[in-house]
Scaffold this active site. Structure first.
Site, PDB file in Angstrom:
ATOM      1  N   ARG A  57      16.826 106.262 -89.326  1.00 23.42           N
ATOM      2  CA  ARG A  57      16.865 105.109 -87.409  1.00 23.42           C
ATOM      3  C   ARG A  57      16.268 105.720 -86.714  1.00 23.42           C
ATOM      4  NH1 ARG A  57      22.001 102.399 -85.444  1.00 23.42           N
ATOM      5  NH2 ARG A  57      21.149 100.991 -83.621  1.00 23.42           N
ATOM      6  N   ASP A  60      24.177  85.746 -83.615  1.00 24.33           N
ATOM      7  CA  ASP A  60      25.253  85.896 -84.223  1.00 24.33           C
ATOM      8  C   ASP A  60      26.089  84.643 -84.095  1.00 24.33           C
ATOM      9  OD1 ASP A  60      24.664  89.198 -84.777  1.00 24.33           O
ATOM     10  OD2 ASP A  60      23.452  88.401 -83.383  1.00 24.33           O
ATOM     11  N   ARG A  85      25.617  82.110 -86.046  1.00 19.41           N
ATOM     12  CA  ARG A  85      26.305  81.874 -87.496  1.00 19.41           C
ATOM     13  C   ARG A  85      27.801  82.104 -87.435  1.00 19.41           C
ATOM     14  NH1 ARG A  85      22.303  86.900 -87.700  1.00 19.41           N
ATOM     15  NH2 ARG A  85      20.522  85.584 -89.344  1.00 19.41           N
ATOM     16  N   HIS A 118      24.104  93.338 -81.078  1.00 20.76           N
ATOM     17  CA  HIS A 118      23.435  92.884 -82.428  1.00 20.76           C
ATOM     18  C   HIS A 118      23.456  93.724 -83.387  1.00 20.76           C
ATOM     19  CE1 HIS A 118      21.228  90.212 -84.492  1.00 20.76           C
ATOM     20  NE2 HIS A 118      20.435  91.045 -85.016  1.00 20.76           N
TER      21      HIS A 118
END
Length: 354
Positions: free
Chosen positions: A127, A187, A190, A214
């Protein structure tokens, strides 16, 4: 991203041959006054026209959010091809001037710049390495945007959105209110959908927020969820609390992992994030002053004392960007989870050289 290339704004037409065909179709009336000064047009630029970028562009067009839309991409053929494809739909859309280029000059005087471009993660890549490459991309994207549109608002959609919103803020030199990330706006949508689905009601009747990162450390604000103005937790207290707690945890997990499910099925996400971004663009450009959970400079809120980090909080948005943050009352547990989320972001962010 390549910043050389010609602005591509028109396909072949009569103007290419030095003709003014309008004179053959229109005749001015007599004794008319000179045209009044027209209201300044609204311009949106979208940087990166992959699946997400083009879904954003298409949604902006169909919702009539801009008078002028500029597309920027490093691939000149794709930029021109997408521009022409959209221009050919002009008869079915609100009137919008569409431009495309590899050169950021096409974005000049934008009211809103939406950045969807970013580095894709390679198999086995860490990452941190991915972030390093994303930082390099943003170093090529943000400064020219800021140069050509010094009064613009930057809306970052690229992931990891919280860290890259911070990067955009640092690289642009803009005040914090004019740099925000799409954050947990999607988000939260959802979240509202899943709650509504469980209760068999319309999602618009559910008031609910996801805040924080997030990502995996996001925080569901169950204490402030309301359905038709009624507190959800208060209504559930007398109905098998242990079972209800498990159900609530399951809903939050579904929110966190829902994007992964879509990606596993169709290869990418595009439409939901496009509608989310369009809702933010509408609120900002039309000064609607609605509250959205977006990634903002969070230092000083809810005891967050790390450095300058961006994470999602319910913020009131308007024509100048982020106007302020709503004073949502959190439980002690929610506050701690938010602070933990902030630490997660800061640990990653502190490893970047910026």
């Amino acid at each position: 991203m390549n910043t050389t290339g010609n602005v591509m704004q028109k396909s072949a037409s009569s103007s290419s041959f030095g003709l003014d065909m309008a004179q053959a179709f229109f005749k001015p009336i007599q004794k008319m006054a000179p045209p009044l000064p027209t209201k300044r047009l609204t311009k949106i630029s979208v940087v990166g026209i992959g699946n997400v970028g083009m879904a954003v562009a298409q949604t902006i067009l169909t919702q009539n959010l801009a008078d002028e839309l500029a597309l920027v991409d490093g691939n000149p053929d794709k930029a021109r091809g997408e521009m022409l494809d959209l221009q050919h739909a002009a008869a079915f859309l609100p009137r919008t001037k569409i431009l495309a280029s590899t050169d950021y000059v096409v974005t000049a005087t934008s009211d809103l710049c939406i950045v969807t471009a970013g580095a894709r993660q390679n198999p086995g890549e860490s990452r941190l390495n991915l972030l390093g490459r994303s930082l390099a991309r943003f170093s090529e994207i943000i400064p020219p945007l800021a140069c050509h549109s010094p009064e613009t608002i930057l809306l970052i959609v690229s992931n990891p959105v919280d860290v890259l919103t911070y990067v955009a803020w640092k690289l642009s030199g803009f005040p914090s209110n004019r740099v925000l990330g799409s954050g947990t706006n999607l988000d939260s949508s959802r979240f509202r959908f899943l709650i509504a689905d469980h209760l068999d009601i319309n999602a618009q009747d559910v008031q609910a927020y996801i805040i924080g990162e997030h990502g995996d450390s996001s925080v569901a604000l169950w204490s402030s969820v309301s359905v038709g103005g009624v507190s959800m937790l208060s209504s559930l207290e007398s109905h098998e609390p242990i079972l209800q707690t498990l159900t609530l945890e399951k809903i939050h997990k579904e929110v966190v992992h829902s994007a992964n499910e879509v990606i596993s099925l169709k290869g990418y996400t595009s439409w939901a994030i496009a509608y989310s971004v369009a809702s933010l663009a509408r609120t900002i450009l039309r000064d609607q002053r609605r509250i959205h959970p977006v990634s903002v400079l969070a230092k000083g809120f809810h005891g967050i004392c790390e450095g300058d980090i961006f994470l999602s909080l319910p913020a009131r948005l308007g024509r100048s960007g982020v106007l302020d943050v709503a004073n949502v009352i959190l439980t002690d547990e929610e506050t701690q989870k938010l602070r933990d989320s902030a630490k997660t972001i800061f640990e990653v962010q502190s490893q970047l050289c910026i």
